[in-house]
Design a protein around this motif. Structure first.
Motif, mmCIF file in Angstrom:
data_model
loop_
_atom_site.group_PDB
_atom_site.id
_atom_site.type_symbol
_atom_site.label_atom_id
_atom_site.label_comp_id
_atom_site.label_asym_id
_atom_site.label_seq_id
_atom_site.Cartn_x
_atom_site.Cartn_y
_atom_site.Cartn_z
ATOM 1 N N LEU A 129 -0.553 18.454 -77.968
ATOM 2 C CA LEU A 129 0.072 18.043 -77.091
ATOM 3 C C LEU A 129 -0.031 19.202 -75.925
ATOM 4 C CD1 LEU A 129 3.373 17.330 -79.252
ATOM 5 C CD2 LEU A 129 2.237 15.903 -77.683
ATOM 6 N N GLN A 130 -0.681 20.183 -76.024
ATOM 7 C CA GLN A 130 -1.056 21.313 -75.051
ATOM 8 C C GLN A 130 -1.332 20.633 -73.568
ATOM 9 O OE1 GLN A 130 -0.662 24.646 -75.324
ATOM 10 N NE2 GLN A 130 0.090 24.007 -77.182
ATOM 11 N N PRO A 131 -0.485 20.749 -72.544
ATOM 12 C CA PRO A 131 -1.011 20.369 -71.381
ATOM 13 C C PRO A 131 -2.144 20.319 -70.932
ATOM 14 C CG PRO A 131 1.294 21.251 -71.134
ATOM 15 C CD PRO A 131 0.694 21.700 -72.665
ATOM 16 N N GLU A 132 -2.877 21.631 -70.937
ATOM 17 C CA GLU A 132 -4.179 22.004 -70.494
ATOM 18 C C GLU A 132 -5.169 21.130 -71.219
ATOM 19 O OE1 GLU A 132 -1.051 25.375 -70.201
ATOM 20 O OE2 GLU A 132 -1.891 24.164 -71.799
ATOM 21 N N LEU A 133 -5.077 20.845 -72.279
ATOM 22 C CA LEU A 133 -6.143 19.958 -73.152
ATOM 23 C C LEU A 133 -6.167 18.878 -72.707
ATOM 24 C CD1 LEU A 133 -7.908 20.689 -75.548
ATOM 25 C CD2 LEU A 133 -6.327 19.144 -77.004
ATOM 26 N N ALA A 134 -4.986 18.264 -72.232
ATOM 27 C CA ALA A 134 -5.153 16.962 -71.463
ATOM 28 C C ALA A 134 -5.515 15.711 -72.704
ATOM 29 C CB ALA A 134 -5.844 16.709 -70.037
ATOM 30 N N ALA A 135 -5.289 15.817 -73.653
ATOM 31 C CA ALA A 135 -5.518 14.930 -74.615
ATOM 32 C C ALA A 135 -5.141 13.488 -74.420
ATOM 33 C CB ALA A 135 -5.238 15.341 -76.137
ATOM 34 N N GLN A 136 -5.863 12.588 -74.439
ATOM 35 C CA GLN A 136 -5.381 11.130 -73.915
ATOM 36 C C GLN A 136 -4.362 10.692 -75.050
ATOM 37 O OE1 GLN A 136 -7.781 8.054 -72.262
ATOM 38 N NE2 GLN A 136 -9.201 9.581 -71.382
ATOM 39 N N TYR A 137 -4.947 10.647 -76.480
ATOM 40 C CA TYR A 137 -4.082 10.267 -77.571
ATOM 41 C C TYR A 137 -2.714 11.029 -77.663
ATOM 42 C CZ TYR A 137 -7.576 7.181 -78.889
ATOM 43 O OH TYR A 137 -8.632 5.828 -78.992
ATOM 44 N N ALA A 138 -2.388 12.190 -77.118
ATOM 45 C CA ALA A 138 -1.164 12.786 -76.955
ATOM 46 C C ALA A 138 -0.011 11.539 -76.799
ATOM 47 C CB ALA A 138 -0.907 13.696 -75.859
ATOM 48 N N ASP A 139 -0.329 10.818 -76.114
ATOM 49 C CA ASP A 139 0.630 9.703 -76.125
ATOM 50 C C ASP A 139 1.165 9.099 -77.302
ATOM 51 O OD1 ASP A 139 -0.454 10.039 -73.176
ATOM 52 O OD2 ASP A 139 0.318 8.059 -72.602
ATOM 53 N N LEU A 140 0.289 9.073 -78.284
ATOM 54 C CA LEU A 140 0.585 8.289 -79.546
ATOM 55 C C LEU A 140 1.839 9.070 -80.135
ATOM 56 C CD1 LEU A 140 -2.871 7.694 -80.973
ATOM 57 C CD2 LEU A 140 -1.584 6.015 -79.970
ATOM 58 N N ILE A 141 2.076 10.193 -79.995
ATOM 59 C CA ILE A 141 3.109 10.987 -80.463
ATOM 60 C C ILE A 141 4.279 11.211 -79.566
ATOM 61 C CG2 ILE A 141 1.883 11.843 -82.553
ATOM 62 C CD1 ILE A 141 1.729 14.664 -81.149
ATOM 63 N N HIS A 142 4.256 10.695 -78.484
ATOM 64 C CA HIS A 142 5.274 11.089 -77.552
ATOM 65 C C HIS A 142 6.627 10.394 -78.136
ATOM 66 C CE1 HIS A 142 3.138 11.628 -73.354
ATOM 67 N NE2 HIS A 142 3.136 12.590 -74.344
ATOM 68 N N PRO A 143 6.763 9.343 -78.999
ATOM 69 C CA PRO A 143 7.981 9.079 -79.740
ATOM 70 C C PRO A 143 8.444 9.992 -80.690
ATOM 71 C CG PRO A 143 6.343 7.201 -79.891
ATOM 72 C CD PRO A 143 5.768 8.460 -79.167
ATOM 73 N N VAL A 144 7.676 11.169 -80.905
ATOM 74 C CA VAL A 144 8.399 12.120 -81.736
ATOM 75 C C VAL A 144 9.329 13.049 -80.705
ATOM 76 C CG1 VAL A 144 7.688 14.442 -82.920
ATOM 77 C CG2 VAL A 144 6.287 12.360 -83.155
ATOM 78 N N ARG A 145 10.499 13.519 -81.540
ATOM 79 C CA ARG A 145 11.399 14.413 -80.497
ATOM 80 C C ARG A 145 11.001 15.279 -79.721
ATOM 81 N NH1 ARG A 145 16.544 14.380 -83.879
ATOM 82 N NH2 ARG A 145 16.077 12.067 -83.315
ATOM 83 N N ASN A 146 10.860 15.321 -78.576
ATOM 84 C CA ASN A 146 10.619 16.374 -77.427
ATOM 85 C C ASN A 146 9.123 16.613 -77.560
ATOM 86 O OD1 ASN A 146 12.942 17.309 -76.600
ATOM 87 N ND2 ASN A 146 13.359 18.427 -78.393
ATOM 88 N N ALA A 147 8.211 15.615 -77.940
ATOM 89 C CA ALA A 147 6.889 15.598 -77.895
ATOM 90 C C ALA A 147 6.429 15.282 -76.491
ATOM 91 C CB ALA A 147 6.178 14.795 -78.770
ATOM 92 N N ARG A 148 6.983 14.250 -75.951
ATOM 93 C CA ARG A 148 6.674 14.173 -74.618
ATOM 94 C C ARG A 148 6.966 15.319 -73.625
ATOM 95 N NH1 ARG A 148 8.101 11.797 -69.543
ATOM 96 N NH2 ARG A 148 6.754 10.247 -68.895
ATOM 97 N N ALA A 149 8.084 15.934 -73.814
ATOM 98 C CA ALA A 149 8.558 17.034 -72.900
ATOM 99 C C ALA A 149 7.741 18.223 -72.925
ATOM 100 C CB ALA A 149 10.085 17.322 -73.275
ATOM 101 N N TYR A 150 6.944 18.372 -74.349
ATOM 102 C CA TYR A 150 6.290 19.492 -74.560
ATOM 103 C C TYR A 150 5.117 19.345 -73.922
ATOM 104 C CZ TYR A 150 3.714 23.430 -76.856
ATOM 105 O OH TYR A 150 3.123 24.698 -77.151
ATOM 106 N N ASN A 151 4.589 18.043 -74.010
ATOM 107 C CA ASN A 151 3.238 17.728 -73.493
ATOM 108 C C ASN A 151 3.230 17.731 -72.012
ATOM 109 O OD1 ASN A 151 1.222 14.633 -73.373
ATOM 110 N ND2 ASN A 151 0.363 16.561 -73.639
#
Length: 544
Positions: free
Chosen positions: A130-152
């Motif tokens: 979820l590190q914004p600087e890493l820009a991992a494409q598959y971070a989207d997969l865990i956006h449904p986890v509470r606050n994951a999208r906000a952290y990403n």
């Protein structure tokens, strides 16, 4: 473009055959027979992996190897694609509304550097993903986890606010903002597994995309296999991990992956006894194999689609009438049955068959008269004044065959010219990620039989939105569906969202996939009933 490709294929063939020929010098024994006797699987793998960092991979060649190297919380089930099997987690449970999941880690799992696998490894892995600087494409997969999208997205910086907790070394509690009935199957995705913090931080920072921890000499894994050798553009060798918790049930001693992006080269190696399994089959050769070597042909259904992504910021592709005209001028059935010799199913929509409790679409007809009418309405009667665009694809004979068929259909039915531009796999991935294309060949292979994630990835700014399409109606329907735990109601909204996609055509669906490969009959464990890959940990040899 054909001569450099042919030359590259010949060079690759030479690189692969040379060491194998030396190994079998002085004997008539086939290389596959010798390898099988030693418990070594020789398998084709599409192309050279761009990386084996699970947080940075995006393609099939990488994930096939990661399935052997890295174990996730749950694993592919060997008999039923609708179920998850135990992996790092030996058991788990969920709340009635599928918004809380609790996983219990096994206590005998270890890393190849000797560290035990603990719940903190999962927390560190998801923090890195979820590190914004890493820009991992598959971070989207865990956006449904509470606050994951906000952290990403950098909206919060305290990872403790993200809904993944470790109350002890062997328990993981995950809180979701939305019901996810198939969350345990989704977690099979390698990007969502654990990584070793000590290994990563020995070679760079948590958010460094150039961190060298994922090279063969530095790799720390926790799966049934570990690195032995990585000879770029020649082969990757994995060996059985003796410290894997289930090592006694792993039959293969080694797995050798060959990066071959030319089907004829690969088939030549297979038929000469130098590969046990190919990554595919040339469509034009499939009838021959089925008629003369039916015992070598292995096929199974796939939860996968094949489509062209359209960059809607490039004119005139921003006009929905143009996209519809391009789609209506495609005879998908002819390509699937004649050009590809039945190796694909003509797509009726974006979502492939096999999704749980979801009705497959049949909304993509072949209607060249209507296509010409729409193109004229868009300002290009009989194709006049239509600018030349290119189809971007990665180097593979089958992709070119499909692109050439579409090129001919669009010329015949619409009187427009379209070029074809192929790139090596790594360069192609960069081009797509940076939206540097007009039309790009693409495909999705789904882990879970659930239509939510593939449609969520197509929302504004989603994982597979490189074509820059955005539709508030589509986004709203997917968002509404995310809030429902009732699968029937949820899927009804998702069906409406897909209907918008099939009308607006930010992607032009072409086919639903069938996996067809050549397999030596001595390889056992590949299940033709499954809609997902069979991990190599389930494979063995029958030498009788």
């Amino acid at each position: 473009m054909t001569k450099p490709i042919a030359r590259a294929a010949f060079q690759l063939l030479t690189l692969i055959i040379a060491p194998l020929a030396l190994a079998s010098c002085g004997t008539s024994e086939r290389e596959v027979d010798r390898a099988a006797r030693e418990g070594i699987l020789l398998i084709g793998n599409y192309g050279e992996p761009a990386t084996l960092d699970p947080h940075l991979v995006t393609g099939v060649p990488e994930n096939a190897i990661l399935d052997a190297l890295m174990e996730t919380l749950t694993s592919f089930h060997p008999k039923d694609s609708r179920l998850a099997a135990p992996g790092l987690a030996e058991s788990w449970e969920h709340s009635d509304d599928f918004t809380q999941w609790i996983f219990h880690l096994r206590k005998d799992a270890t890393w190849t550097n000797g560290d035990p696998v603990v719940a903190g490894d999962m927390l560190y892995s998801w923090k890195r993903l979820l590190q914004p600087e890493l820009a991992a494409q598959y971070a989207d997969l865990i956006h449904p986890v509470r606050n994951a999208r906000a952290y990403n997205f950098g909206e919060i910086t305290d990872f403790s606010q993200v809904g993944i907790k470790a109350p002890d070394d062997h328990t993981i509690v995950i809180e979701l903002d939305q019901p996810m009935p198939f969350f345990d199957i989704l977690l099979i995705t390698p990007a969502l597994g654990a990584i070793n913090q000590r290994a990563v931080e020995a070679h760079g920072t948590i958010s460094d995309r150039r961190n060298s921890w994922a090279t063969a000499e530095n790799y720390v894994s926790n799966g049934p296999y570990r690195f032995k050798q990585w000879s770029e553009n020649q082969r990757i060798i994995l060996e059985k991990n003796p410290d894997y918790w289930d090592a006694d049930n792993i039959a293969l001693n080694e797995v050798h992956y060959f990066p071959i992006d030319n089907a004829k080269t690969e088939e030549g190696l297979f038929m000469s006894g130098r590969l046990h399994v190919t990554s595919g089959v040339s469509p034009d050769k499939l009838p021959f194999y089925k008629e003369n070597h039916a015992q070598l042909v292995f096929e199974r259904p796939m939860l996968s689609n094949y489509y062209y992504e359209i960059n809607v910021e490039r004119k005139p592709l921003d006009d929905v009438r143009v996209r519809q005209a391009l789609s209506l001028a495609i005879d998908r059935k002819l390509i699937a049955e004649q050009v590809l010799n039945g190796t694909r199913l003509a797509a009726g929509g974006f979502m492939p068959p096999g999704m749980a409790d979801y009705e497959t679409s049949d909304a993509l007809p072949f209607d060249p008269d209507r296509a010409r009418q729409l193109l004229a309405e868009a300002g290009y009667p009989n194709g006049e004044g239509f600018p030349v665009h290119e189809i971007l694809m990665n180097t593979l004979e089958e992709h070119r065959k499909i692109a050439e068929a579409l090129q001919q259909m669009w010329r015949k039915e619409l009187n427009i010219g379209v070029g074809i531009y192929n790139q090596e796999w790594r360069v192609y991935l960069d081009s797509v990620e940076n939206s540097d294309f007009s039309m790009a060949r693409s495909s999705l292979v789904y882990t879970a039989p659930d239509p939510f994630d593939p449609l969520y990835w197509m929302t504004t700014g989603g994982l597979f939105s490189s074509g820059n399409w955005s539709d508030p109606r589509f986004d709203a329907l997917v968002k509404q569906a995310a809030e429902l735990s009732d699968v029937e109601q949820r899927n009804a909204l998702l069906k409406q969202a897909e209907t918008i996609m099939n009308t607006e055509l930010p992607v032009i669906p072409l086919f639903w996939s069938i996996e067809i490969v050549l397999r030596d009959p001595m390889v056992v464990g590949m299940n033709p009933e499954l809609t997902n890959n069979t991990p190599v940990k389930y494979l063995s040899f029958d030498l009788d």
